[in-house]
Write an enzyme that holds these catalytic residues in place. Structure first.
Site, PDB file in Angstrom:
ATOM      1  N   LYS A  13       4.442  14.486  58.763  1.00  0.00           N
ATOM      2  CA  LYS A  13       3.429  13.816  59.659  1.00  0.00           C
ATOM      3  C   LYS A  13       2.631  12.145  58.995  1.00  0.00           C
ATOM      4  O   LYS A  13       2.673  11.577  60.560  1.00  0.00           O
ATOM      5  CB  LYS A  13       2.170  15.740  59.466  1.00  0.00           C
ATOM      6  CG  LYS A  13       2.740  16.322  59.883  1.00  0.00           C
ATOM      7  CD  LYS A  13       1.495  16.802  59.164  1.00  0.00           C
ATOM      8  CE  LYS A  13       1.037  17.538  58.283  1.00  0.00           C
ATOM      9  NZ  LYS A  13       1.518  18.234  57.159  1.00  0.00           N
ATOM     10  N   ARG A  88      -6.317  23.464  61.002  1.00  0.00           N
ATOM     11  CA  ARG A  88      -4.919  23.955  59.819  1.00  0.00           C
ATOM     12  C   ARG A  88      -5.567  25.362  60.301  1.00  0.00           C
ATOM     13  O   ARG A  88      -4.735  26.598  59.774  1.00  0.00           O
ATOM     14  CB  ARG A  88      -5.378  23.324  58.755  1.00  0.00           C
ATOM     15  CG  ARG A  88      -4.931  21.558  58.189  1.00  0.00           C
ATOM     16  CD  ARG A  88      -5.111  22.267  56.938  1.00  0.00           C
ATOM     17  NE  ARG A  88      -4.094  22.272  56.308  1.00  0.00           N
ATOM     18  CZ  ARG A  88      -3.341  20.732  56.113  1.00  0.00           C
ATOM     19  NH1 ARG A  88      -4.631  19.900  56.552  1.00  0.00           N
ATOM     20  NH2 ARG A  88      -2.359  20.520  55.373  1.00  0.00           N
ATOM     21  N   ARG A 127       8.800  13.594  46.710  1.00  0.00           N
ATOM     22  CA  ARG A 127       7.642  12.971  46.582  1.00  0.00           C
ATOM     23  C   ARG A 127       6.913  13.338  45.360  1.00  0.00           C
ATOM     24  O   ARG A 127       5.900  12.294  45.108  1.00  0.00           O
ATOM     25  CB  ARG A 127       6.837  12.832  47.321  1.00  0.00           C
ATOM     26  CG  ARG A 127       5.529  12.656  48.022  1.00  0.00           C
ATOM     27  CD  ARG A 127       4.388  12.818  49.041  1.00  0.00           C
ATOM     28  NE  ARG A 127       4.169  14.099  48.976  1.00  0.00           N
ATOM     29  CZ  ARG A 127       3.390  14.701  49.372  1.00  0.00           C
ATOM     30  NH1 ARG A 127       3.844  14.066  51.126  1.00  0.00           N
ATOM     31  NH2 ARG A 127       3.380  15.971  50.028  1.00  0.00           N
ATOM     32  N   ARG A 133       1.802  12.964  42.888  1.00  0.00           N
ATOM     33  CA  ARG A 133       0.832  14.008  44.025  1.00  0.00           C
ATOM     34  C   ARG A 133       0.011  15.119  43.161  1.00  0.00           C
ATOM     35  O   ARG A 133       0.482  16.085  43.128  1.00  0.00           O
ATOM     36  CB  ARG A 133       0.698  14.140  45.288  1.00  0.00           C
ATOM     37  CG  ARG A 133      -0.624  14.439  46.628  1.00  0.00           C
ATOM     38  CD  ARG A 133       0.196  14.387  47.552  1.00  0.00           C
ATOM     39  NE  ARG A 133      -0.235  14.971  47.995  1.00  0.00           N
ATOM     40  CZ  ARG A 133      -0.140  15.311  49.324  1.00  0.00           C
ATOM     41  NH1 ARG A 133       0.124  14.596  50.627  1.00  0.00           N
ATOM     42  NH2 ARG A 133      -0.239  17.122  50.156  1.00  0.00           N
ATOM     43  N   ARG A 144       0.562  26.235  49.653  1.00  0.00           N
ATOM     44  CA  ARG A 144       0.709  25.933  50.452  1.00  0.00           C
ATOM     45  C   ARG A 144       1.713  25.772  51.926  1.00  0.00           C
ATOM     46  O   ARG A 144       1.163  25.927  53.060  1.00  0.00           O
ATOM     47  CB  ARG A 144       0.756  23.795  50.646  1.00  0.00           C
ATOM     48  CG  ARG A 144      -0.511  23.572  49.764  1.00  0.00           C
ATOM     49  CD  ARG A 144       0.033  22.523  49.291  1.00  0.00           C
ATOM     50  NE  ARG A 144       0.564  20.454  49.974  1.00  0.00           N
ATOM     51  CZ  ARG A 144       1.655  20.121  49.530  1.00  0.00           C
ATOM     52  NH1 ARG A 144       2.169  19.872  48.144  1.00  0.00           N
ATOM     53  NH2 ARG A 144       1.813  19.032  50.952  1.00  0.00           N
TER      54      ARG A 144
HETATM   55  P1  AP5 Z   1       5.072  12.699  54.718  1.00  0.00           P
HETATM   56  O1  AP5 Z   1       5.126  12.569  55.813  1.00  0.00           O
HETATM   57  O2  AP5 Z   1       3.976  12.404  53.619  1.00  0.00           O
HETATM   58  O3  AP5 Z   1       5.063  14.647  55.310  1.00  0.00           O
HETATM   59  P2  AP5 Z   1       3.723  15.258  55.728  1.00  0.00           P
HETATM   60  O4  AP5 Z   1       4.014  16.373  57.003  1.00  0.00           O
HETATM   61  O5  AP5 Z   1       2.336  15.001  55.645  1.00  0.00           O
HETATM   62  O6  AP5 Z   1       3.250  16.534  54.728  1.00  0.00           O
HETATM   63  P3  AP5 Z   1       2.148  16.637  53.289  1.00  0.00           P
HETATM   64  O7  AP5 Z   1       2.290  17.237  52.619  1.00  0.00           O
HETATM   65  O8  AP5 Z   1       1.322  15.306  53.164  1.00  0.00           O
HETATM   66  O9  AP5 Z   1       0.911  17.048  54.701  1.00  0.00           O
HETATM   67  P4  AP5 Z   1       0.360  18.380  53.285  1.00  0.00           P
HETATM   68  O10 AP5 Z   1      -0.434  19.122  55.236  1.00  0.00           O
HETATM   69  O11 AP5 Z   1       0.125  19.751  52.308  1.00  0.00           O
HETATM   70  O12 AP5 Z   1      -0.583  17.822  53.316  1.00  0.00           O
HETATM   71  P5  AP5 Z   1      -2.815  17.040  53.643  1.00  0.00           P
HETATM   72  O13 AP5 Z   1      -2.305  15.640  52.951  1.00  0.00           O
HETATM   73  O14 AP5 Z   1      -2.577  16.892  55.267  1.00  0.00           O
HETATM   74  O15 AP5 Z   1       6.180  13.236  53.779  1.00  0.00           O
HETATM   75  C1  AP5 Z   1       6.706  13.998  52.512  1.00  0.00           C
HETATM   76  C2  AP5 Z   1       7.710  13.427  52.164  1.00  0.00           C
HETATM   77  O16 AP5 Z   1       8.817  13.453  52.551  1.00  0.00           O
HETATM   78  C3  AP5 Z   1       7.513  11.615  51.818  1.00  0.00           C
HETATM   79  O17 AP5 Z   1       7.961  11.732  50.522  1.00  0.00           O
HETATM   80  C4  AP5 Z   1       8.033  11.493  53.028  1.00  0.00           C
HETATM   81  O18 AP5 Z   1       9.173  10.318  52.329  1.00  0.00           O
HETATM   82  C5  AP5 Z   1       9.527  12.229  53.137  1.00  0.00           C
HETATM   83  N1  AP5 Z   1      10.036  12.254  54.777  1.00  0.00           N
HETATM   84  C6  AP5 Z   1       8.871  11.994  55.931  1.00  0.00           C
HETATM   85  N2  AP5 Z   1      10.085  11.933  56.691  1.00  0.00           N
HETATM   86  C7  AP5 Z   1      11.097  11.808  56.369  1.00  0.00           C
HETATM   87  C8  AP5 Z   1      12.278  12.267  56.901  1.00  0.00           C
HETATM   88  N3  AP5 Z   1      12.664  12.107  58.070  1.00  0.00           N
HETATM   89  N4  AP5 Z   1      13.446  11.829  56.509  1.00  0.00           N
HETATM   90  C9  AP5 Z   1      13.519  12.575  54.564  1.00  0.00           C
HETATM   91  N5  AP5 Z   1      12.615  12.308  54.137  1.00  0.00           N
HETATM   92  C10 AP5 Z   1      11.115  12.167  54.750  1.00  0.00           C
HETATM   93  O19 AP5 Z   1      -3.203  18.040  52.477  1.00  0.00           O
HETATM   94  C11 AP5 Z   1      -3.658  18.255  51.421  1.00  0.00           C
HETATM   95  C12 AP5 Z   1      -4.310  19.305  51.360  1.00  0.00           C
HETATM   96  O20 AP5 Z   1      -5.876  19.003  51.598  1.00  0.00           O
HETATM   97  C13 AP5 Z   1      -3.989  20.822  52.213  1.00  0.00           C
HETATM   98  O21 AP5 Z   1      -3.350  21.421  51.113  1.00  0.00           O
HETATM   99  C14 AP5 Z   1      -5.138  21.537  51.554  1.00  0.00           C
HETATM  100  O22 AP5 Z   1      -6.374  21.740  50.474  1.00  0.00           O
HETATM  101  C15 AP5 Z   1      -6.735  20.031  52.139  1.00  0.00           C
HETATM  102  N6  AP5 Z   1      -6.446  20.152  53.205  1.00  0.00           N
HETATM  103  C16 AP5 Z   1      -6.361  18.982  54.180  1.00  0.00           C
HETATM  104  N7  AP5 Z   1      -6.788  18.996  55.868  1.00  0.00           N
HETATM  105  C17 AP5 Z   1      -7.204  19.650  55.642  1.00  0.00           C
HETATM  106  C18 AP5 Z   1      -7.935  20.955  56.976  1.00  0.00           C
HETATM  107  N8  AP5 Z   1      -7.730  20.543  57.869  1.00  0.00           N
HETATM  108  N9  AP5 Z   1      -8.744  21.994  56.279  1.00  0.00           N
HETATM  109  C19 AP5 Z   1      -9.139  22.499  55.262  1.00  0.00           C
HETATM  110  N10 AP5 Z   1      -8.194  22.028  53.916  1.00  0.00           N
HETATM  111  C20 AP5 Z   1      -7.798  20.787  54.110  1.00  0.00           C
END
Ligand code: AP5
Length: 192
Positions: A13, A88, A127, A133, A144
């Site tokens: 994402k 979420r 990552r 992270r 997660r």
């Molecule tokens: P990346 O693009 O970072 O993936 P992502 O889907 O953004 O995954 P995240 O792990 O960042 O998402 P998340 O939902 O757990 O975290 P968030 O920050 O939202 O890609 C991941 C890796 O893969 C990277 O190294 C990238 O280079 C690689 N990659 C990508 N595409 C690729 C491809 N095609 N091929 C190969 N490699 C690839 O949330 C974190 C925390 O914040 C949550 O756990 C929660 O505690 C809190 N939080 C956030 N939003 C909320 C909410 N709305 N409500 C409550 N708590 C929340």
């Protein structure tokens, strides 16, 4: 263009939102990034969120909605946005729907990035090595993924019912996945 990206942790994402932002010329709003900025700043909100995030659980709906209302009040969202990490759970989906209706900016598309679980774990492990992270350790990642299945996956049905969902294969080179998203949000492409 008003777009949201749905998908499990590691589905790409954030990576694709950064590219879409440049291509579509609208801001990327990541609730994860907003929360991490609060943690880094040591704000009251950041202190509240820090431990919850490190455990891989969801920060409270009230905190998130307040943060989003604040973000949407900024002028740069007038021409659209790419939302990543919200909603979420179904309560957040409902709150977002009401918020966007109130500001007259209904969602155009919800794009779901589909990636198999074993690849998600592999990507996040990569990552973890590169960036360190706080929530990319095996225990938090497991949590997660569980939270995604139990609380976030039902949101997909919400957008399907609203006729806004488009599903994209998130496996492949970054450029290939990006091209699939662009095609999925192009005029004439079927959504439902
Ligand atoms: P990346 O693009 O970072 O993936 P992502 O889907 O953004 O995954 P995240 O792990 O960042 O998402 P998340 O939902 O757990 O975290 P968030 O920050 O939202 O890609 C991941 C890796 O893969 C990277 O190294 C990238 O280079 C690689 N990659 C990508 N595409 C690729 C491809 N095609 N091929 C190969 N490699 C690839 O949330 C974190 C925390 O914040 C949550 O756990 C929660 O505690 C809190 N939080 C956030 N939003 C909320 C909410 N709305 N409500 C409550 N708590 C929340």
């Amino acid at each position: 263009m008003r777009l949201l990206l749905l998908g499990a942790p590691g589905s790409g994402k954030g990576t694709q939102a950064a590219r879409l932002k440049d291509s579509l010329g609208v801001p990327h709003i990541s609730t994860g990034d907003l929360l991490r900025a609060e943690v880094a700043a040591g704000s009251k909100l950041g202190l509240e969120a820090k431990e919850v995030m490190a455990r891989g659980e969801l920060v409270s709906d009230a905190i998130l909605l307040g943060m989003l209302e604040d973000r949407f009040s900024r002028a740069d969202t007038a021409g659209g946005f790419i939302l990543d990490g919200y909603p979420r759970n179904l309560a957040q989906a409902d709150a977002l729907d009401k918020l966007l209706a109130r500001i007259g900016q209904p969602m155009d598309f919800a794009v779901q990035l589909e990636v198999p679980a074993e690849l998600l774990v592999e990507r996040i492990a990569g990552r973890a090595k590169a960036e360190g992270r706080a929530d990319d350790n095996p225990e938090s990642v497991r949590k997660r993924l569980q939270v995604y299945e139990s609380q976030t996956a039902p949101v997909i049905g919400f957008y399907r019912q609203h006729g806004q969902l488009t599903v994209v294969d998130g496996v492949g080179e970054l450029d290939v996945v990006f091209a699939r998203i662009i095609e999925a949000i192009s005029p004439g492409h079927d959504v439902g």
